[in-house]
Scaffold this motif. Structure first.
Motif, PDB file in Angstrom:
ATOM      1  N   THR A  89     107.570  34.949 104.987  1.00 34.30           N
ATOM      2  CA  THR A  89     107.692  33.665 105.672  1.00 34.30           C
ATOM      3  C   THR A  89     107.908  33.911 107.165  1.00 34.30           C
ATOM      4  O   THR A  89     108.705  34.759 107.551  1.00 34.30           O
ATOM      5  CB  THR A  89     108.861  32.843 105.097  1.00 34.30           C
ATOM      6  OG1 THR A  89     108.629  32.639 103.703  1.00 34.30           O
ATOM      7  CG2 THR A  89     108.973  31.492 105.789  1.00 34.30           C
ATOM      8  N   TYR A  90     107.165  33.159 107.969  1.00 30.90           N
ATOM      9  CA  TYR A  90     107.241  33.293 109.420  1.00 30.90           C
ATOM     10  C   TYR A  90     107.653  31.969 110.048  1.00 30.90           C
ATOM     11  O   TYR A  90     107.393  30.899 109.498  1.00 30.90           O
ATOM     12  CB  TYR A  90     105.885  33.722 109.989  1.00 30.90           C
ATOM     13  CG  TYR A  90     105.495  35.111 109.579  1.00 30.90           C
ATOM     14  CD1 TYR A  90     105.848  36.202 110.358  1.00 30.90           C
ATOM     15  CD2 TYR A  90     104.786  35.341 108.405  1.00 30.90           C
ATOM     16  CE1 TYR A  90     105.495  37.493 109.980  1.00 30.90           C
ATOM     17  CE2 TYR A  90     104.433  36.621 108.022  1.00 30.90           C
ATOM     18  CZ  TYR A  90     104.798  37.693 108.809  1.00 30.90           C
ATOM     19  OH  TYR A  90     104.451  38.957 108.427  1.00 30.90           O
ATOM     20  N   ALA A  91     108.295  32.067 111.233  1.00 38.04           N
ATOM     21  CA  ALA A  91     108.714  30.870 111.967  1.00 38.04           C
ATOM     22  C   ALA A  91     108.698  31.179 113.459  1.00 38.04           C
ATOM     23  O   ALA A  91     108.846  32.332 113.873  1.00 38.04           O
ATOM     24  CB  ALA A  91     110.114  30.445 111.539  1.00 38.04           C
ATOM     25  N   LEU A  92     108.533  30.138 114.257  1.00 37.42           N
ATOM     26  CA  LEU A  92     108.621  30.280 115.703  1.00 37.42           C
ATOM     27  C   LEU A  92     110.081  30.441 116.105  1.00 37.42           C
ATOM     28  O   LEU A  92     110.961  29.806 115.533  1.00 37.42           O
ATOM     29  CB  LEU A  92     108.063  29.042 116.406  1.00 37.42           C
ATOM     30  CG  LEU A  92     106.568  28.791 116.320  1.00 37.42           C
ATOM     31  CD1 LEU A  92     106.227  27.443 116.945  1.00 37.42           C
ATOM     32  CD2 LEU A  92     105.797  29.903 117.006  1.00 37.42           C
ATOM     33  N   THR A  93     110.326  31.273 117.094  1.00 37.46           N
ATOM     34  CA  THR A  93     111.644  31.363 117.708  1.00 37.46           C
ATOM     35  C   THR A  93     111.682  30.338 118.849  1.00 37.46           C
ATOM     36  O   THR A  93     110.665  29.693 119.149  1.00 37.46           O
ATOM     37  CB  THR A  93     111.888  32.774 118.273  1.00 37.46           C
ATOM     38  OG1 THR A  93     110.925  33.008 119.313  1.00 37.46           O
ATOM     39  CG2 THR A  93     111.787  33.837 117.188  1.00 37.46           C
ATOM     40  N   ALA A  94     112.831  30.218 119.512  1.00 34.42           N
ATOM     41  CA  ALA A  94     112.917  29.336 120.681  1.00 34.42           C
ATOM     42  C   ALA A  94     111.915  29.797 121.745  1.00 34.42           C
ATOM     43  O   ALA A  94     111.226  28.981 122.360  1.00 34.42           O
ATOM     44  CB  ALA A  94     114.332  29.320 121.230  1.00 34.42           C
ATOM     45  N   ALA A  95     111.819  31.110 121.943  1.00 26.89           N
ATOM     46  CA  ALA A  95     110.847  31.645 122.903  1.00 26.89           C
ATOM     47  C   ALA A  95     109.423  31.338 122.447  1.00 26.89           C
ATOM     48  O   ALA A  95     108.545  31.066 123.276  1.00 26.89           O
ATOM     49  CB  ALA A  95     111.029  33.155 123.067  1.00 26.89           C
ATOM     50  N   GLY A  96     109.197  31.358 121.153  1.00 23.47           N
ATOM     51  CA  GLY A  96     107.881  31.028 120.615  1.00 23.47           C
ATOM     52  C   GLY A  96     107.506  29.582 120.849  1.00 23.47           C
ATOM     53  O   GLY A  96     106.357  29.272 121.187  1.00 23.47           O
ATOM     54  N   ARG A  97     108.467  28.687 120.687  1.00 22.11           N
ATOM     55  CA  ARG A  97     108.189  27.264 120.950  1.00 22.11           C
ATOM     56  C   ARG A  97     107.862  27.046 122.429  1.00 22.11           C
ATOM     57  O   ARG A  97     106.968  26.279 122.772  1.00 22.11           O
ATOM     58  CB  ARG A  97     109.354  26.399 120.491  1.00 22.11           C
ATOM     59  CG  ARG A  97     109.420  26.253 118.973  1.00 22.11           C
ATOM     60  CD  ARG A  97     110.477  25.245 118.519  1.00 22.11           C
ATOM     61  NE  ARG A  97     111.838  25.701 118.790  1.00 22.11           N
ATOM     62  CZ  ARG A  97     112.511  26.579 118.051  1.00 22.11           C
ATOM     63  NH1 ARG A  97     111.942  27.114 116.987  1.00 22.11           N
ATOM     64  NH2 ARG A  97     113.743  26.925 118.366  1.00 22.11           N
ATOM     65  N   ALA A  98     108.586  27.745 123.303  1.00 16.13           N
ATOM     66  CA  ALA A  98     108.313  27.630 124.745  1.00 16.13           C
ATOM     67  C   ALA A  98     106.936  28.202 125.082  1.00 16.13           C
ATOM     68  O   ALA A  98     106.177  27.610 125.861  1.00 16.13           O
ATOM     69  CB  ALA A  98     109.400  28.340 125.540  1.00 16.13           C
ATOM     70  N   THR A  99     106.614  29.341 124.492  1.00 11.20           N
ATOM     71  CA  THR A  99     105.299  29.955 124.717  1.00 11.20           C
ATOM     72  C   THR A  99     104.189  29.033 124.233  1.00 11.20           C
ATOM     73  O   THR A  99     103.184  28.833 124.925  1.00 11.20           O
ATOM     74  CB  THR A  99     105.207  31.322 123.996  1.00 11.20           C
ATOM     75  OG1 THR A  99     106.188  32.198 124.555  1.00 11.20           O
ATOM     76  CG2 THR A  99     103.818  31.928 124.126  1.00 11.20           C
TER      77      THR A  99
END
Length: 140
Positions: A89-99
């Motif tokens: 299972t994968y998820a966006l991190t806070a940095a991923g959401r910003a990217t």
């Protein structure tokens, strides 16, 4: 059947696809993200997802005959802290959401340039026409 330019639709579609790929590559690779990774980040925008779900989301762009999955596309994203993975299972991190938000703005510019000059409704009509052609040629 040829278009008014004298070029068959297959030639025009391949040319458009190449130009879109080139534009995406210039935009995304400059930010350390491939087009496949961009697609996967978008698939994660709605929340965590399994590897199977994510592989299905980009299946048309994977070499499924060789057993390719989305997994290798995540390794650099996990290493960069853009995505977190737990098991399958994968998820966006806070940095991923910003990217993703930053890239979405840049991709929006590409999409706007792609349809510039088209009359209202023409993009939707073109997509519907292409889908009909695909349906016509797809095995039943």
């Amino acid at each position: 059947m040829s278009t008014t330019t004298g070029r068959p639709i297959g030639h025009l579609l391949r040319t458009l696809d190449r130009l879109i790929d080139e534009r995406f590559d210039r935009t995304l690779v400059g930010r350390g993200v491939t087009r496949r990774q961009w697609q996967l980040l978008n698939a994660l925008a709605g929340g965590p997802a399994t590897l199977d779900t994510l592989t299905a989301a980009v299946a048309a762009f994977l070499d499924r005959s060789a057993g390719e999955t989305a997994r290798p596309h995540f390794d650099p994203l996990v290493a960069a802290g853009i995505v977190t993975g737990s098991g399958d299972t994968y998820a966006l991190t806070a940095a991923g959401r910003a990217t993703l938000a930053d890239l979405a703005a840049e991709v929006g510019t590409i999409r706007t340039a792609t349809v510039a000059g088209l009359p209202d409704g023409e993009y939707e009509r073109t997509v519907a026409t292409l889908q009909t052609m695909i349906d016509n040629l797809s095995p039943r």
